[in-house]
Each structure stands twice: as C-alpha cells, then as structure tokens.
Design an enzyme around this catalytic site. Structure first.
Site, PDB file in Angstrom:
ATOM      1  N   ARG A 258       0.877  -1.175   0.000  1.00  0.00           N
ATOM      2  CA  ARG A 258       0.000   0.000   0.000  1.00  0.00           C
ATOM      3  C   ARG A 258       0.910   1.220   0.000  1.00  0.00           C
ATOM      4  NH1 ARG A 258      -0.970   2.264   4.720  1.00  0.00           N
ATOM      5  NH2 ARG A 258      -1.392   0.463   6.020  1.00  0.00           N
ATOM      6  N   HIS A 262      -3.358   4.079   5.169  1.00  0.00           N
ATOM      7  CA  HIS A 262      -4.460   3.111   5.283  1.00  0.00           C
ATOM      8  C   HIS A 262      -5.774   3.775   4.868  1.00  0.00           C
ATOM      9  CE1 HIS A 262      -7.160   0.109   6.897  1.00  0.00           C
ATOM     10  NE2 HIS A 262      -7.739   1.063   7.596  1.00  0.00           N
ATOM     11  N   TYR A 271       4.820   4.365  11.391  1.00  0.00           N
ATOM     12  CA  TYR A 271       5.118   2.934  11.547  1.00  0.00           C
ATOM     13  C   TYR A 271       5.902   2.308  10.398  1.00  0.00           C
ATOM     14  CZ  TYR A 271       0.786   2.675   8.772  1.00  0.00           C
ATOM     15  OH  TYR A 271      -0.162   2.847   7.806  1.00  0.00           O
TER      16      TYR A 271
HETATM   17  C1  LIG Z   1     -14.448  -6.901  12.151  1.00  0.00           C
HETATM   18  C2  LIG Z   1     -13.663  -5.636  12.059  1.00  0.00           C
HETATM   19  N1  LIG Z   1     -12.739  -5.342  12.995  1.00  0.00           N
HETATM   20  C3  LIG Z   1     -12.024  -4.197  12.928  1.00  0.00           C
HETATM   21  C4  LIG Z   1     -12.226  -3.312  11.904  1.00  0.00           C
HETATM   22  C5  LIG Z   1     -11.415  -2.007  11.832  1.00  0.00           C
HETATM   23  N2  LIG Z   1     -10.449  -2.074  10.723  1.00  0.00           N
HETATM   24  C6  LIG Z   1     -10.694  -1.430   9.572  1.00  0.00           C
HETATM   25  S1  LIG Z   1      -9.491  -1.680   8.442  1.00  0.00           S
HETATM   26  C7  LIG Z   1      -8.604  -2.642   9.496  1.00  0.00           C
HETATM   27  C8  LIG Z   1      -7.296  -3.245   9.050  1.00  0.00           C
HETATM   28  C9  LIG Z   1      -7.450  -4.241   7.951  1.00  0.00           C
HETATM   29  O1  LIG Z   1      -6.218  -4.580   7.393  1.00  0.00           O
HETATM   30  P1  LIG Z   1      -6.088  -5.597   6.208  1.00  0.00           P
HETATM   31  O2  LIG Z   1      -7.063  -6.706   6.348  1.00  0.00           O
HETATM   32  O3  LIG Z   1      -4.656  -5.984   6.104  1.00  0.00           O
HETATM   33  O4  LIG Z   1      -6.534  -4.764   4.907  1.00  0.00           O
HETATM   34  P2  LIG Z   1      -5.975  -3.384   4.345  1.00  0.00           P
HETATM   35  O5  LIG Z   1      -6.750  -2.295   5.014  1.00  0.00           O
HETATM   36  O6  LIG Z   1      -4.523  -3.322   4.604  1.00  0.00           O
HETATM   37  O7  LIG Z   1      -6.256  -3.384   2.883  1.00  0.00           O
HETATM   38  C10 LIG Z   1      -9.258  -2.746  10.720  1.00  0.00           C
HETATM   39  C11 LIG Z   1      -8.736  -3.518  11.866  1.00  0.00           C
HETATM   40  C12 LIG Z   1     -13.218  -3.640  10.941  1.00  0.00           C
HETATM   41  N3  LIG Z   1     -13.484  -2.851   9.891  1.00  0.00           N
HETATM   42  N4  LIG Z   1     -13.898  -4.803  11.025  1.00  0.00           N
END
Ligand SMILES: Cc1ncc(C[n+]2csc(CCOP(=O)(O)OP(=O)(O)O)c2C)c(N)n1
Length: 361
Positions: A258, A262, A271
């Site tokens: 990415r 985020h 980080y």
């Molecule tokens: C069930 C749930 N827990 C927590 C969140 C908060 N949250 C939003 S994005 C994220 C990180 C996700 O990371 P990843 O799966 O690696 O995908 P990326 O955003 O890097 O594409 C979190 C913890 C959420 N949306 N849903």
C-alpha cells in the site's frame, strides 16, 4: 497448474514481468488482445489519479473519508480482467480498481466515500456486492453466493478479496473452509499489502506466506508478485477456470504494497520507513506495465499525456456531480435495500429511528 510449480510454502513467488517491465517468464506470458491490455492499463491510470484526487478532496474537507489503493492496481485489475460478466465479487473496501474494471462507476465509488449510501447501488448487470467494511465478512458472503450458483447450476464464480490482516479473522477460515469442502466456485484473493493499518503482517501471522494457509483447506494456493498485472491475470484466470469446472476454490496471495496511507485518518510515517517506501516505489505496478506496453508498441508518451488529461477532467467533473448530490438520503433508504421485502425487525428499527429523529428536532 501454476500453484503446483510455485510452492508458496517454499518461498516461491510467481512472476511474469519484473520490476523493470521485462518479461522474465515467457512461457506464461498471456496472449491478451491489445484492447484488453489497454483497458487494464487505462483503468489503472484512472484508479491512481482518482486516488490522488480523493486524498486531496478529503484534505480540503470536501470528502468524508477515503481508503487509497495506490500500489495495488495490478493486484486488483489482474483479477478483474480474468472474470466473466456473470461472475460475482464480494469486495473489501480497498477495491477501486477492481470495481472500475468491472463496471462500477467512479461516481458511485466517490458517492460512497462521500457518505452517501446510494454509492452502493450498482448499474444493472454489474455483479459486485456492496463494499464490506466488516473485515472477513466477504468470505462467508462469497461462500454462500457461490454455493447458490452451484445449486442452481449457473456457470458463475465468486471472487472475494481480503487484506493480510483479514486473514487473521475467523470468517476468512469459516467461509473458505465451507467453500473448499463443498467445492463451491470461489476464488479467494489475499491482498497482502503488508500492513493492517499500523500492524505489520509478521505480527498477525507466523506463516512463511499467507498463501500456504490454503493447505489447511486442502485447496491449491499460490503467492504472486501482486505488482505484476500479467502474473495476477494468469493465476486468477487459472483459478477461475478451475472453479467454473467444479473443482472448487483456489487461494491466491497477491504480494503487494500500500503506497499511501491506510485511510485519510492514518499517518504511515509513524510505523514504516522512507527507505521501505522508496524500495516499493521502484516496484510500482503501473510503471512496469506501461514499459511492457510501450515495448510491445501498444502505447506511447503522447497517448499517455492525453490519457492523463482526460482522466483528470473526468475525475473533476465526477466529483463536482457528487458534491451537488450531497450525502442526504431518505431515512427509509437505509433500511429497504437489504432484502427484497423489509423484515419485521427492519420495519421496527425504521420506526424507532424515525421516532428518535422526530424527538431530536
Ligand atoms: C471486524 C472488524 N474489525 C475491525 C475493523 C477495523 N479495521 C478497519 S481496516 C482494518 C485493518 C485491515 O487490514 P487488512 O485486512 O490488512 O486490509 P488493508 O486495510 O490493509 O487493505 C481494521 C482492523 C473492521 N473494519 N472490522
């Protein structure tokens, strides 16, 4: 099959185009028509420019929030290009390029991030489910959708995408386990951009690769250079064909990065290092695909300049329209789109909310 030759548990990553846009795996170079290659490229340029603009709009206080895709264009478009119109996507939220390629309009994507749920409405025939914000939920939805296609004997495949962080969630395992056990036509794509917000993947999994988690389901798995549009296409096409033939799911890990934050509420400089970002800038998926197209005689710098101008005009016009619609929707619209007919519970929730809002006036 590619998964058999490129064993992700032995640190083997599948690649066709290296980071300089050179074909390093000729045997697998797909024979795609020029129009398809150009559609893939143009979608990536539109996606990248829309990302940059959306970040600016949000900084200007004109957009609610936004999750940029920069760096993940190939991992998304390679998959989308391998799909047939009748196939389904159960997407996560970082999926602009995949959506654009499959026919979701930029207007609806902007509308969604602007805070207007009408952005979840798809044009007729565009089989992309609404954005799943709940991490992992897309896996179970995909398993159910694919199972329905199988029972109805429809030649449809469902693709779900999930982040590296998402693979630590229970639903990822539940959905894929079900799909694998019943040979449901699913293709699972992990977008391993190496961070779940600020959590690096090594703090969320002890596996050498995320692809090898497929071994636990008894399905083929492969790790791909996710910044290589051609490799992503070839692997996804093979997985789609398998699923369509009734051979069940494949797990694909797109190893990518990415490039942006985020979301607009994140600051990655806290980080991760500049050196790391610079290393990945050299692996830019769009730059190497552009070189490939130029070397093939399919693209030129003059065409590029014109495309960038057209795309920026399109984005500006689209966003102006979105701003003119605003984010206001009728209360009923929040409740009426989940089922063909509203359930008694939804009706009750609607009435409660209506009373609450009237009381707040
Ligand atoms: C069930 C749930 N827990 C927590 C969140 C908060 N949250 C939003 S994005 C994220 C990180 C996700 O990371 P990843 O799966 O690696 O995908 P990326 O955003 O890097 O594409 C979190 C913890 C959420 N949306 N849903």
């Amino acid at each position: 099959m590619i998964a058999k030759k490129y064993d992700a548990s032995k640190d083997k990553q599948f690649q066709i185009l290296d980071q300089n846009g050179k074909v390093v795996n000729e045997k697998f170079e797909p024979n795609l028509p020029k129009e398809t290659l150009l559609k893939m490229y143009k979608t990536a340029v539109l996606g990248r420019s829309a990302d940059i603009k959306a970040l600016q709009y949000q900084r200007q206080g004109r957009m609610l929030t936004y999750a940029p895709n920069m760096g993940q264009e190939a991992a998304q478009i390679g998959v989308a290009a391998a799909m047939e119109p009748q196939d389904w996507n159960s997407p996560m939220y970082r999926e602009l390029n995949l959506q654009l390629y499959r026919g979701v309009t930029l207007e609806s994507v902007f509308l969604y991030w602007y805070g207007n749920e009408r952005g979840s409405i798809r044009p007729d025939g565009v089989r992309v489910l609404p954005t799943n914000i709940i991490i992992g939920s897309q896996s179970n939805l995909a398993a159910g959708l694919a199972m329905a296609s199988k029972i109805r004997k429809q030649p449809e495949v469902t693709v779900f995408t999930i982040g590296d962080g998402g693979t630590a969630h229970g639903e990822f395992y539940e959905g894929l386990n079900f799909a694998a056990t019943y040979n449901a036509p699913v293709v699972a794509v992990i977008q391993n951009n190496q961070y779940a917000i600020s959590t690096p993947v090594r703090k969320a999994s002890k596996s050498e690769s995320l692809a090898q988690k497929g071994a636990a389901f008894g399905i083929p798995f492969v790790q791909v250079d996710g910044n290589d549009m051609l490799a992503m296409y070839v692997v996804a096409k093979e997985a789609m064909d398998r699923a369509r033939k009734g051979e069940g799911p494949t797990l694909i890990e797109a190893f990518t990065y990415r490039m942006g934050p985020h979301t607009t509420s994140d600051d990655p400089s806290i980080y991760r290092t500049k050196e790391e970002e610079n290393e990945w800038a050299k692996k830019d998926p769009i730059a190497r695909f552009k070189t490939y197209l130029i070397n093939k005689g399919y693209w030129s710098e003059e065409e590029e300049a014109k495309l960038v101008e057209d795309v920026n005009n399109e984005i500006g016009e689209t966003f102006k329209k979105v701003e003119s619609y605003g984010a206001k929707v009728e209360l009923m619209e929040i409740f009426e789109h989940t089922y063909a007919e509203m359930t008694p519970q939804l009706k009750e929730q609607y009435e409660d909310m209506k009373k609450y809002l009237e009381g707040a006036k």
